[in-house]
Design a protein around this motif. Structure first.
Motif, PDB file in Angstrom:
ATOM      1  N   GLU A 115     -27.132  30.144 -13.214  1.00  0.00           N
ATOM      2  CA  GLU A 115     -27.187  29.083 -14.220  1.00  0.00           C
ATOM      3  C   GLU A 115     -28.553  29.070 -14.915  1.00  0.00           C
ATOM      4  O   GLU A 115     -28.645  28.960 -16.140  1.00  0.00           O
ATOM      5  CB  GLU A 115     -26.907  27.733 -13.569  1.00  0.00           C
ATOM      6  CG  GLU A 115     -26.841  26.578 -14.555  1.00  0.00           C
ATOM      7  CD  GLU A 115     -26.443  25.279 -13.895  1.00  0.00           C
ATOM      8  OE1 GLU A 115     -26.112  24.318 -14.617  1.00  0.00           O
ATOM      9  OE2 GLU A 115     -26.474  25.205 -12.642  1.00  0.00           O
ATOM     10  N   GLN A 116     -29.621  29.168 -14.133  1.00  0.00           N
ATOM     11  CA  GLN A 116     -30.957  29.190 -14.715  1.00  0.00           C
ATOM     12  C   GLN A 116     -31.160  30.436 -15.577  1.00  0.00           C
ATOM     13  O   GLN A 116     -31.754  30.376 -16.659  1.00  0.00           O
ATOM     14  CB  GLN A 116     -32.011  29.139 -13.600  1.00  0.00           C
ATOM     15  CG  GLN A 116     -32.041  27.825 -12.847  1.00  0.00           C
ATOM     16  CD  GLN A 116     -32.944  27.859 -11.631  1.00  0.00           C
ATOM     17  OE1 GLN A 116     -33.550  28.883 -11.316  1.00  0.00           O
ATOM     18  NE2 GLN A 116     -33.036  26.744 -10.909  1.00  0.00           N
ATOM     19  N   GLU A 117     -30.642  31.561 -15.099  1.00  0.00           N
ATOM     20  CA  GLU A 117     -30.781  32.808 -15.866  1.00  0.00           C
ATOM     21  C   GLU A 117     -30.002  32.733 -17.169  1.00  0.00           C
ATOM     22  O   GLU A 117     -30.459  33.221 -18.202  1.00  0.00           O
ATOM     23  CB  GLU A 117     -30.297  33.985 -15.015  1.00  0.00           C
ATOM     24  CG  GLU A 117     -30.681  35.341 -15.566  1.00  0.00           C
ATOM     25  CD  GLU A 117     -30.348  36.479 -14.608  1.00  0.00           C
ATOM     26  OE1 GLU A 117     -30.387  37.642 -15.052  1.00  0.00           O
ATOM     27  OE2 GLU A 117     -30.042  36.187 -13.425  1.00  0.00           O
ATOM     28  N   SER A 118     -28.816  32.102 -17.130  1.00  0.00           N
ATOM     29  CA  SER A 118     -28.021  31.974 -18.357  1.00  0.00           C
ATOM     30  C   SER A 118     -28.711  31.071 -19.368  1.00  0.00           C
ATOM     31  O   SER A 118     -28.678  31.343 -20.577  1.00  0.00           O
ATOM     32  CB  SER A 118     -26.633  31.424 -18.018  1.00  0.00           C
ATOM     33  OG  SER A 118     -26.709  30.067 -17.579  1.00  0.00           O
ATOM     34  N   GLU A 119     -29.341  29.985 -18.905  1.00  0.00           N
ATOM     35  CA  GLU A 119     -30.066  29.100 -19.816  1.00  0.00           C
ATOM     36  C   GLU A 119     -31.247  29.825 -20.456  1.00  0.00           C
ATOM     37  O   GLU A 119     -31.519  29.652 -21.652  1.00  0.00           O
ATOM     38  CB  GLU A 119     -30.546  27.864 -19.063  1.00  0.00           C
ATOM     39  CG  GLU A 119     -29.409  26.936 -18.612  1.00  0.00           C
ATOM     40  CD  GLU A 119     -29.906  25.797 -17.749  1.00  0.00           C
ATOM     41  OE1 GLU A 119     -31.118  25.783 -17.424  1.00  0.00           O
ATOM     42  OE2 GLU A 119     -29.097  24.909 -17.406  1.00  0.00           O
ATOM     43  N   ALA A 120     -31.949  30.637 -19.665  1.00  0.00           N
ATOM     44  CA  ALA A 120     -33.084  31.390 -20.211  1.00  0.00           C
ATOM     45  C   ALA A 120     -32.616  32.391 -21.266  1.00  0.00           C
ATOM     46  O   ALA A 120     -33.242  32.541 -22.327  1.00  0.00           O
ATOM     47  CB  ALA A 120     -33.818  32.106 -19.087  1.00  0.00           C
TER      48      ALA A 120
ATOM     49  N   ARG B  59     -26.849  28.429  -8.735  1.00  0.00           N
ATOM     50  CA  ARG B  59     -28.010  27.869  -9.427  1.00  0.00           C
ATOM     51  C   ARG B  59     -28.840  28.970 -10.089  1.00  0.00           C
ATOM     52  O   ARG B  59     -29.352  28.786 -11.202  1.00  0.00           O
ATOM     53  CB  ARG B  59     -28.883  27.079  -8.446  1.00  0.00           C
ATOM     54  CG  ARG B  59     -28.283  25.756  -8.000  1.00  0.00           C
ATOM     55  CD  ARG B  59     -29.357  24.856  -7.423  1.00  0.00           C
ATOM     56  NE  ARG B  59     -30.046  25.486  -6.308  1.00  0.00           N
ATOM     57  CZ  ARG B  59     -29.688  25.367  -5.030  1.00  0.00           C
ATOM     58  NH1 ARG B  59     -28.629  24.621  -4.719  1.00  0.00           N
ATOM     59  NH2 ARG B  59     -30.372  25.956  -4.076  1.00  0.00           N
ATOM     60  N   ALA B  60     -28.957  30.112  -9.420  1.00  0.00           N
ATOM     61  CA  ALA B  60     -29.758  31.212  -9.970  1.00  0.00           C
ATOM     62  C   ALA B  60     -29.140  31.741 -11.269  1.00  0.00           C
ATOM     63  O   ALA B  60     -29.845  31.953 -12.261  1.00  0.00           O
ATOM     64  CB  ALA B  60     -29.892  32.332  -8.944  1.00  0.00           C
TER      65      ALA B  60
END
Length: 371
Positions: A192-197, A189-190
């Motif tokens: 994934e969130q970093e990739s979206e940012a 999840r971490a």
């Protein structure tokens, strides 16, 4: 069977713990003697021969944290563990695998633990560590690393079980495998969130921001590769484990029945996690390509600007060089035209010729768009 004599350890933390379904309690101690004061383990570890399952018999679970060679030797002596198993545990064999022996089977898994030193050197990188699960007919022995919370969580899960009859040594093994696979979920999840940012920033970032994004993208790809590498071995181990459990000539030590559904659920979760990580890696790869493309386009624009400026400077230098050559030649000890005449007529004539030459050259350069 008498308890082997144990030497003193320098560490005093409670590295040994013992759980029994009969009392539903966990006993912890820094020494063997603290767990088994009587020194006799025959009433617990009667696992040397395969017997018919007895549902009324309690299930036990013995865990050793940060096991030393002496700890492994004592457990091997008490439970007749094969020397190859003891060797793998002592040397911390990193290869994930399933091995079967006469009275137990071994599952070796890599898990993720918090390591302050590793975190300081490479922030955001979980530290891999080995956990070894030895499954007997009525009990489990685990060798776990410090910083690992799987043992605590699985024992809490056992305490909350709605049907205690489900509990068996094979179920404990499944619960540990399930918890190990689940521990990768926060890291997934971490990233994934970093990739979206990062993906959002790539298209709105300025050139200076894009330069700062490149190291972030590279670090994130390293994290993803690190997690995928830790998970890939588990797919092969679980596939081989389930095949052995489903084989017609299945050995008695392997589980069967409803437990295979639990293992299938873990397989599905593992495949889903790997699929998600692969998708995230593709997104990051695309973002990295976009960052590099923006940098290349910017560098190309800068190069064209510099080349244009240099071409103009070259044209101007080409115009002034002949004038400099002429003045240099007549600056030597030679006779200068009109040097004996009074007035400034010759001076202004020569300067006018120079100016006319420059104007003509600049006009030609402007016509051919060299300026």
């Amino acid at each position: 069977m008498a308890l082997p004599e144990k030497k003193d350890h320098h560490r005093s933390e409670e590295r040994f713990s013992f759980f029994s379904s009969e009392t539903q309690n966990t006993i912890s101690s820094p020494t063997w003697d603290g767990l088994f004061p009587s020194g006799n383990l025959d009433h617990i570890f009667q696992e040397k021969t395969k017997q018919r399952p007895d549902p009324s018999r309690p299930v036990w679970w013995f865990d050793v944290r940060d096991a030393t060679e002496e700890d492994v030797s004592q457990v091997a002596q008490a439970l007749s563990i094969h020397p190859l198993t003891a060797e793998d545990i002592v040397i911390h064999e990193p290869r994930e695998k399933v091995e079967v022996f006469k009275n137990y089977y071994l599952i070796s898994f890599q898990t993720l633990v918090d390591n302050p030193k590793e975190e300081a050197e490479r922030p955001g990188f979980p530290h891999p560590a080995e956990i070894y699960i030895l499954v007997f007919q009525y009990g489990v022995v685990t060798f776990s690393p410090s910083g690992c919370q799987h043992i605590t969580r699985v024992r809490e899960r056992i305490r909350k079980m709605h049907d205690p009859l489900i509990l068996s040594s094979d179920w404990i093994c499944y619960a540990l495998i399930d918890d190990i696979v689940d521990c990768f979920e926060p890291y997934t999840r971490a990233v994934e969130q970093e990739s979206e940012a990062i993906e959002d920033q790539v298209f709105i970032a300025r050139i200076d921001d894009v330069k700062a994004l490149i190291p972030s993208v590279d670090a994130l790809r390293k994290k993803i590769t690190h997690i995928i590498r830790c998970l890939h071995g588990k797919v092969d181990v679980l596939n081989g484990f389930v095949k052995r459990c489903q084989a017609p000539d299945r050995l008695p030590v392997f589980p069967d029945g409803e437990l295979l559904m639990y293992l299938g659920d873990v397989q599905d979760h593992l495949i889903t996690t790997l699929s998600t990580l692969g998708h995230i890696d593709e997104i990051i790869g695309r973002s990295q390509g976009n960052c590099l493309a923006q940098l290349s386009a910017t560098n190309l624009r800068v190069s064209l600007t510099i080349n244009s400026a240099l071409s103009k400077v070259t044209v101007i230098a080409t115009i002034f060089v002949p004038c400099h050559l002429v003045t240099g030649m007549w600056g030597m000890n030679v006779e200068v035209p009109g040097q004996n005449d009074d007035g400034l007529g010759w001076f202004f004539t020569i300067v006018g010729c120079f100016v006319a030459f420059m104007v003509v050259c600049m006009g030609v350069a402007a016509k051919f768009k060299l300026l």
